[in-house]
Design a protein around this motif. Structure first.
Motif, PDB file in Angstrom:
ATOM      1  N   CYS A 209       1.036  -1.238   0.017  1.00 31.88           N
ATOM      2  CA  CYS A 209      -0.157   0.091   0.094  1.00 31.88           C
ATOM      3  C   CYS A 209       0.893   1.233   0.081  1.00 31.88           C
ATOM      4  O   CYS A 209       1.873   1.319   0.749  1.00 31.88           O
ATOM      5  CB  CYS A 209      -0.765  -0.020   1.181  1.00 31.88           C
ATOM      6  N   TYR A 210       0.591   2.161  -0.861  1.00 26.79           N
ATOM      7  CA  TYR A 210       1.309   3.250  -0.762  1.00 26.79           C
ATOM      8  C   TYR A 210       0.517   4.756  -0.985  1.00 26.79           C
ATOM      9  O   TYR A 210      -0.251   4.781  -1.542  1.00 26.79           O
ATOM     10  CB  TYR A 210       1.940   3.537  -2.208  1.00 26.79           C
ATOM     11  N   ASN A 211       0.801   5.354  -0.051  1.00 23.25           N
ATOM     12  CA  ASN A 211      -0.059   6.699   0.169  1.00 23.25           C
ATOM     13  C   ASN A 211       0.428   7.877  -0.782  1.00 23.25           C
ATOM     14  O   ASN A 211       1.516   8.259  -0.532  1.00 23.25           O
ATOM     15  CB  ASN A 211      -0.144   7.167   1.749  1.00 23.25           C
TER      16      ASN A 211
ATOM     17  N   HIS B 157       9.802   5.008   6.690  1.00 19.82           N
ATOM     18  CA  HIS B 157       8.388   5.274   6.132  1.00 19.82           C
ATOM     19  C   HIS B 157       7.888   4.023   5.757  1.00 19.82           C
ATOM     20  O   HIS B 157       6.784   3.859   4.995  1.00 19.82           O
ATOM     21  CB  HIS B 157       8.603   6.167   4.712  1.00 19.82           C
TER      22      HIS B 157
ATOM     23  N   CYS C 266      -1.310  -1.595   5.851  1.00 20.65           N
ATOM     24  CA  CYS C 266      -2.142  -1.046   4.866  1.00 20.65           C
ATOM     25  C   CYS C 266      -3.064   0.049   5.523  1.00 20.65           C
ATOM     26  O   CYS C 266      -3.466   1.065   5.012  1.00 20.65           O
ATOM     27  CB  CYS C 266      -2.892  -2.020   3.946  1.00 20.65           C
TER      28      CYS C 266
ATOM     29  N   ALA D 209      -1.099   2.927   6.296  1.00 20.85           N
ATOM     30  CA  ALA D 209      -0.848   3.720   4.968  1.00 20.85           C
ATOM     31  C   ALA D 209      -2.147   4.614   4.319  1.00 20.85           C
ATOM     32  O   ALA D 209      -1.799   5.713   3.991  1.00 20.85           O
ATOM     33  CB  ALA D 209      -0.263   2.891   4.074  1.00 20.85           C
TER      34      ALA D 209
ATOM     35  N   ALA E 223       1.744   6.151   7.785  1.00 20.69           N
ATOM     36  CA  ALA E 223       2.906   5.629   7.180  1.00 20.69           C
ATOM     37  C   ALA E 223       2.655   5.894   5.595  1.00 20.69           C
ATOM     38  O   ALA E 223       1.691   5.953   5.206  1.00 20.69           O
ATOM     39  CB  ALA E 223       2.907   4.089   7.248  1.00 20.69           C
ATOM     40  N   VAL E 224       3.911   5.971   5.140  1.00 18.01           N
ATOM     41  CA  VAL E 224       3.762   5.961   3.505  1.00 18.01           C
ATOM     42  C   VAL E 224       3.709   4.707   2.758  1.00 18.01           C
ATOM     43  O   VAL E 224       2.927   4.592   1.870  1.00 18.01           O
ATOM     44  CB  VAL E 224       4.853   6.760   2.900  1.00 18.01           C
ATOM     45  N   VAL E 225       4.437   3.521   3.111  1.00 17.82           N
ATOM     46  CA  VAL E 225       4.615   2.436   2.610  1.00 17.82           C
ATOM     47  C   VAL E 225       3.814   1.306   3.520  1.00 17.82           C
ATOM     48  O   VAL E 225       4.636   1.226   4.698  1.00 17.82           O
ATOM     49  CB  VAL E 225       5.726   2.052   2.175  1.00 17.82           C
ATOM     50  N   GLY E 226       3.159   0.614   3.369  1.00 25.34           N
ATOM     51  CA  GLY E 226       2.655  -0.579   4.118  1.00 25.34           C
ATOM     52  C   GLY E 226       2.753  -1.644   3.342  1.00 25.34           C
ATOM     53  O   GLY E 226       2.077  -2.001   2.327  1.00 25.34           O
TER      54      GLY E 226
ATOM     55  N   VAL F 262      -4.418   5.588  -1.698  1.00 27.54           N
ATOM     56  CA  VAL F 262      -3.403   4.306  -1.770  1.00 27.54           C
ATOM     57  C   VAL F 262      -3.342   4.041  -3.241  1.00 27.54           C
ATOM     58  O   VAL F 262      -4.612   4.099  -3.984  1.00 27.54           O
ATOM     59  CB  VAL F 262      -3.830   3.477  -0.679  1.00 27.54           C
TER      60      VAL F 262
END
Length: 344
Positions: A137-139, A165, A215, A218, A223-226, A243
């Motif tokens: 998962c990327y925010n 991150h 996730c 994120a 968080a930025v990355v999950g 995301v």
């Protein structure tokens, strides 16, 4: 007046009779204790559908993460408390079968399942339900604000710009965490995989006890990355979370949710009924509401935010390797990285 009184008495008598019938049915219902690691937001849906089909069986659900449930079942080996295991990782069920904890049973209709979702023994000790697949998962908002680019590979997560991150599940408590570690070892071999995890650890802000938590973090911008799994990532994106769902280019680790009867259950017939339902078309259609890959061929329909070639991206998973080496791998992981695990 007399007719109204008679009508009221009839209604009261009918209500009492219905209440007595419901009470009698509840009193005669068989209670099953079922251990599960199914996601909480899906468990209620599955339970409701089974209850509609089989009101004669009452289920007491006991839910926790995969690692916790596996440890609990092993700890209760000499005095089992569960009747059925439903929705636990196949790698865990292989381990439990080796310990002699499972009662083999071939559910009605098991021949309709994809053979790779069925234990190869006759009768099978366990049957698969669906596959859950690793994903990131990327925010997008936080990533742009902090200058953290969207990754496209696992190796990207070891780059300096990701330091602090990345959030990942602890493999000791999370089945998702363990499928990640086991799949990296299968992809690259032990030496390269541990070198990768050393670099990843440098960038980890914390390890969680839940596979969906990274996730969720994120999605909320914490968080930025999950490092998580595709079902959770796709659902959050569909719900409007900022995301992107990333499927790393090297390949995707996966495990399957599976079900089995606990040896020694005093409610064998009811346990078999639940197993029969678990492999039914109705159940597989329910699994497909969140999972793109299910045990029964021809059932799965495309899932929003999943790639069409999700099956081709899944690694050739060696479940026996993951099960046999589980304790050794987890001990090494804990020795190296456990210091960043969040408190329970």
């Amino acid at each position: 007046m007399k007719n109204a009184l008679l009508h009221t008495l009839k209604k009261t008598t009918l209500a009492l009779a219905l209440g007595a019938a419901v009470a009698a049915q509840a009193a005669s219902a068989t209670e099953l204790t079922v251990y599960t690691a199914v996601e909480s937001d899906d468990l209620q849906k599955y339970a409701q559908r089974f209850n509609q089909a089989h009101p004669e069986i009452t289920i007491r659900w006991v839910r926790d993460s995969t690692g916790v449930m596996t440890a609990r079942l092993l700890a209760e080996k000499d005095n089992p408390r569960a009747d059925v295991i439903w929705g636990l990782a196949a790698t865990s069920l292989l381990l439990l079968d080796d310990e002699g904890l499972l009662e083999p049973y071939a559910p009605a209709g098991v021949e309709k399942l994809d053979p790779k979702f069925v234990d190869q023994n006759t009768p099978p000790a366990w049957v698969g339900m669906d596959a859950w697949v690793a994903a990131i998962c990327y925010n997008t908002i936080e990533g742009e604000k902090l200058g953290v680019p969207m990754p496209t590979s696992w190796e990207d997560l070891t780059r300096p710009e990701y330091k602090g991150h990345v959030v990942m599940p602890n493999p000791s408590s999370s089945g998702t965490g363990y499928l990640d570690v086991a799949s990296w070892i299968q992809l690259w071999g032990e030496e390269q995989a541990w070198t990768f995890m050393d670099g990843l650890h440098d960038n980890i802000s914390r390890y969680t006890h839940s596979g969906s938590a990274p996730c969720n973090l994120a999605a909320s911008g914490e968080a930025v990355v999950g490092v998580s799994f595709a079902f959770r990532a796709a659902r959050l994106k569909s719900q409007g979370a900022p995301v992107e769902v990333v499927f790393p280019s090297e390949g995707l680790g996966w495990d399957m949710e599976a079900a089995a009867i606990v040896k020694g259950t005093q409610n064998l017939e009811a346990a078999q009924t639940l197993m029969d339902w678990a492999v039914s078309r109705e159940a597989n259609e329910l699994y497909n509401e969140g999972y793109a890959v299910v045990a029964m061929p021809g059932v799965a329909k495309p899932i929003e935010n999943y790639p069409a070639d999700i099956v081709e991206r899944m690694i050739d998973n060696d479940f026996s390797f993951a099960a046999v080496n589980r304790d050794r791998i987890l001990q090494e992981w804990q020795r190296r990285y456990d210091g960043k695990t969040e408190a329970r």
